[in-house]
Write an enzyme that holds these catalytic residues in place. Sequence first.
Site, mmCIF file in Angstrom:
data_model
loop_
_atom_site.group_PDB
_atom_site.id
_atom_site.type_symbol
_atom_site.label_atom_id
_atom_site.label_comp_id
_atom_site.label_asym_id
_atom_site.label_seq_id
_atom_site.Cartn_x
_atom_site.Cartn_y
_atom_site.Cartn_z
ATOM 1 N N ASP A 67 -75.544 -99.911 10.992
ATOM 2 C CA ASP A 67 -74.920 -99.878 9.665
ATOM 3 C C ASP A 67 -75.927 -100.419 8.658
ATOM 4 O O ASP A 67 -76.194 -101.621 8.617
ATOM 5 C CB ASP A 67 -73.638 -100.715 9.660
ATOM 6 C CG ASP A 67 -72.961 -100.693 8.303
ATOM 7 O OD1 ASP A 67 -73.477 -100.027 7.372
ATOM 8 O OD2 ASP A 67 -71.918 -101.361 8.166
ATOM 9 N N ASN A 94 -84.023 -91.657 4.615
ATOM 10 C CA ASN A 94 -83.151 -90.573 4.142
ATOM 11 C C ASN A 94 -81.722 -91.043 3.863
ATOM 12 O O ASN A 94 -81.070 -90.550 2.947
ATOM 13 C CB ASN A 94 -83.137 -89.466 5.214
ATOM 14 C CG ASN A 94 -82.030 -88.462 5.003
ATOM 15 O OD1 ASN A 94 -82.099 -87.609 4.135
ATOM 16 N ND2 ASN A 94 -80.950 -88.585 5.783
ATOM 17 N N TYR A 158 -75.594 -95.315 -7.772
ATOM 18 C CA TYR A 158 -76.503 -94.472 -6.989
ATOM 19 C C TYR A 158 -77.815 -94.282 -7.747
ATOM 20 O O TYR A 158 -78.914 -94.450 -7.198
ATOM 21 C CB TYR A 158 -75.820 -93.123 -6.724
ATOM 22 C CG TYR A 158 -76.730 -92.030 -6.207
ATOM 23 C CD1 TYR A 158 -76.995 -91.915 -4.850
ATOM 24 C CD2 TYR A 158 -77.312 -91.103 -7.083
ATOM 25 C CE1 TYR A 158 -77.819 -90.906 -4.360
ATOM 26 C CE2 TYR A 158 -78.134 -90.091 -6.605
ATOM 27 C CZ TYR A 158 -78.392 -89.993 -5.246
ATOM 28 O OH TYR A 158 -79.211 -88.995 -4.781
ATOM 29 N N LYS A 162 -81.571 -95.440 -6.740
ATOM 30 C CA LYS A 162 -82.651 -94.470 -6.527
ATOM 31 C C LYS A 162 -83.812 -94.722 -7.501
ATOM 32 O O LYS A 162 -84.981 -94.514 -7.147
ATOM 33 C CB LYS A 162 -82.126 -93.042 -6.680
ATOM 34 C CG LYS A 162 -81.197 -92.585 -5.554
ATOM 35 C CD LYS A 162 -81.937 -92.345 -4.237
ATOM 36 C CE LYS A 162 -81.030 -91.695 -3.209
ATOM 37 N NZ LYS A 162 -81.659 -91.564 -1.878
HETATM 38 N N1 LIG Z 1 -77.897 -83.046 -0.709
HETATM 39 C C1 LIG Z 1 -78.506 -82.974 -1.898
HETATM 40 O O1 LIG Z 1 -78.410 -81.955 -2.581
HETATM 41 C C2 LIG Z 1 -79.320 -84.141 -2.389
HETATM 42 C C3 LIG Z 1 -79.723 -84.168 -3.729
HETATM 43 C C4 LIG Z 1 -80.480 -85.240 -4.197
HETATM 44 C C5 LIG Z 1 -80.867 -86.256 -3.325
HETATM 45 N N2 LIG Z 1 -80.457 -86.212 -2.018
HETATM 46 C C6 LIG Z 1 -80.858 -87.315 -1.124
HETATM 47 O O2 LIG Z 1 -81.248 -86.797 0.135
HETATM 48 C C7 LIG Z 1 -80.808 -87.661 1.173
HETATM 49 C C8 LIG Z 1 -79.895 -86.896 2.146
HETATM 50 O O3 LIG Z 1 -78.878 -86.245 1.432
HETATM 51 P P1 LIG Z 1 -77.571 -85.665 2.154
HETATM 52 O O4 LIG Z 1 -76.882 -84.818 1.175
HETATM 53 O O5 LIG Z 1 -77.942 -85.136 3.493
HETATM 54 O O6 LIG Z 1 -76.756 -87.033 2.347
HETATM 55 P P2 LIG Z 1 -75.313 -87.226 3.030
HETATM 56 O O7 LIG Z 1 -74.777 -85.957 3.576
HETATM 57 O O8 LIG Z 1 -74.476 -87.992 2.086
HETATM 58 O O9 LIG Z 1 -75.686 -88.112 4.300
HETATM 59 C C9 LIG Z 1 -75.965 -89.434 4.122
HETATM 60 C C10 LIG Z 1 -76.612 -89.981 5.361
HETATM 61 O O10 LIG Z 1 -76.750 -91.386 5.159
HETATM 62 C C11 LIG Z 1 -76.224 -92.055 6.264
HETATM 63 N N3 LIG Z 1 -75.556 -93.284 5.841
HETATM 64 C C12 LIG Z 1 -74.785 -93.464 4.739
HETATM 65 N N4 LIG Z 1 -74.305 -94.733 4.743
HETATM 66 C C13 LIG Z 1 -74.791 -95.334 5.851
HETATM 67 C C14 LIG Z 1 -74.652 -96.632 6.399
HETATM 68 N N5 LIG Z 1 -73.907 -97.595 5.828
HETATM 69 N N6 LIG Z 1 -75.295 -96.920 7.554
HETATM 70 C C15 LIG Z 1 -76.027 -95.971 8.177
HETATM 71 N N7 LIG Z 1 -76.213 -94.719 7.703
HETATM 72 C C16 LIG Z 1 -75.587 -94.417 6.550
HETATM 73 C C17 LIG Z 1 -75.203 -91.113 6.900
HETATM 74 O O11 LIG Z 1 -75.143 -91.400 8.286
HETATM 75 P P3 LIG Z 1 -73.768 -91.269 9.148
HETATM 76 O O12 LIG Z 1 -73.113 -89.983 8.756
HETATM 77 O O13 LIG Z 1 -74.269 -91.297 10.550
HETATM 78 O O14 LIG Z 1 -72.962 -92.484 8.811
HETATM 79 C C18 LIG Z 1 -75.787 -89.745 6.610
HETATM 80 O O15 LIG Z 1 -76.632 -89.335 7.656
HETATM 81 C C19 LIG Z 1 -80.106 -88.820 0.487
HETATM 82 O O16 LIG Z 1 -81.024 -89.880 0.308
HETATM 83 C C20 LIG Z 1 -79.698 -88.247 -0.851
HETATM 84 O O17 LIG Z 1 -79.565 -89.229 -1.857
HETATM 85 C C21 LIG Z 1 -79.693 -85.188 -1.534
#
Ligand SMILES: NC(=O)c1ccc[n+]([C@@H]2O[C@H](COP(=O)([O-])OP(=O)(O)OC[C@H]3O[C@@H](n4cnc5c(N)ncnc54)[C@H](OP(=O)(O)O)[C@@H]3O)[C@@H](O)[C@H]2O)c1
Length: 246
Positions: A67, A94, A158, A162
């Site tokens: 966590d 990530n 957020y 960031k």
């Molecule tokens: N998707 C986009 O379009 C987008 C756009 C801009 C930036 N980003 C950045 O890219 C990265 C990945 O994006 P995403 O959309 O794939 O994110 P996401 O679907 O929200 O996934 C978040 C990840 O963070 C982990 N996480 C969150 N809280 C946690 C905690 N307390 N302890 C351990 N793990 C935790 C989750 O793990 P579990 O599920 O195993 O808990 C999950 O694997 C992030 O940094 C996000 O800010 C994404």
Amino acid sequence: MPEGFDLRGHTALVTGGGRRLGRAFVQALAAQGADVAVHYGASAAGAQAAGAAVQARGRRAALLQADLADPAQAAGLLDRAVEALGPIDLLVNNAAIFEPLVMAATTLAAWERHLAINLTAPFLLTQAFARVRAGSPGAVVNLLDWRALRPGADHFPYTVAKAGLAAMTRSLALALAPSIRVNGLALGAILPPPEATDPQAPPPPGAPIARWATLEETTHALLFLLAGPDFMTGVILHLDGGRHLA
Ligand SMILES: NC(=O)c1ccc[n+]([C@@H]2O[C@H](COP(=O)([O-])OP(=O)(O)OC[C@H]3O[C@@H](n4cnc5c(N)ncnc54)[C@H](OP(=O)(O)O)[C@@H]3O)[C@@H](O)[C@H]2O)c1
């Protein structure tokens, strides 16, 4: 598969590797020949699937639950990855949370949760990474957002976290040179939020290139930052269809 990113002999730790982008990063690293420690929080089944995909490529995988809201667990994660797979030389920060809170709605608990997961955990992981690398080469990529460099009023905690991670990326690029390169990948519309019900939803407005990115474009950018020119550090690469300019 992109050419020129040979990661055979390298070992990565990807936080949040059990779903969505993190899982795609795990698979892309293994496809280039890296062994991968897959961190997860709640996504145990996804992490198992990601680890199985790594092993299916003939690479080694380790699954590590932690966590990242808990600084003690974040601080100990890198050592656990080293225990499982040996020296780790690639770190992908990530994992993050992304809650739609404006300033007035941001409780102290929400503020602290965002800072802990999105900023403190990458700091503690990178600190541990630098300690165990002990002067040997390594590379870190921090997942950022175009909002990090153009903060708006939305997603307030957020965005602040960031923005801190973007500043930390540049600061640590200086602090950890020449052995460890630290770069940032500032994303725009890659995947709709997990709670989105319509997978065909149009991308958020505002980007000159008005579409969602593909996962291949996103993993390609990550591989470029990790395994591209060794002279590149402190770079924040935008993969956002130009959204940060608009
Ligand atoms: N998707 C986009 O379009 C987008 C756009 C801009 C930036 N980003 C950045 O890219 C990265 C990945 O994006 P995403 O959309 O794939 O994110 P996401 O679907 O929200 O996934 C978040 C990840 O963070 C982990 N996480 C969150 N809280 C946690 C905690 N307390 N302890 C351990 N793990 C935790 C989750 O793990 P579990 O599920 O195993 O808990 C999950 O694997 C992030 O940094 C996000 O800010 C994404």
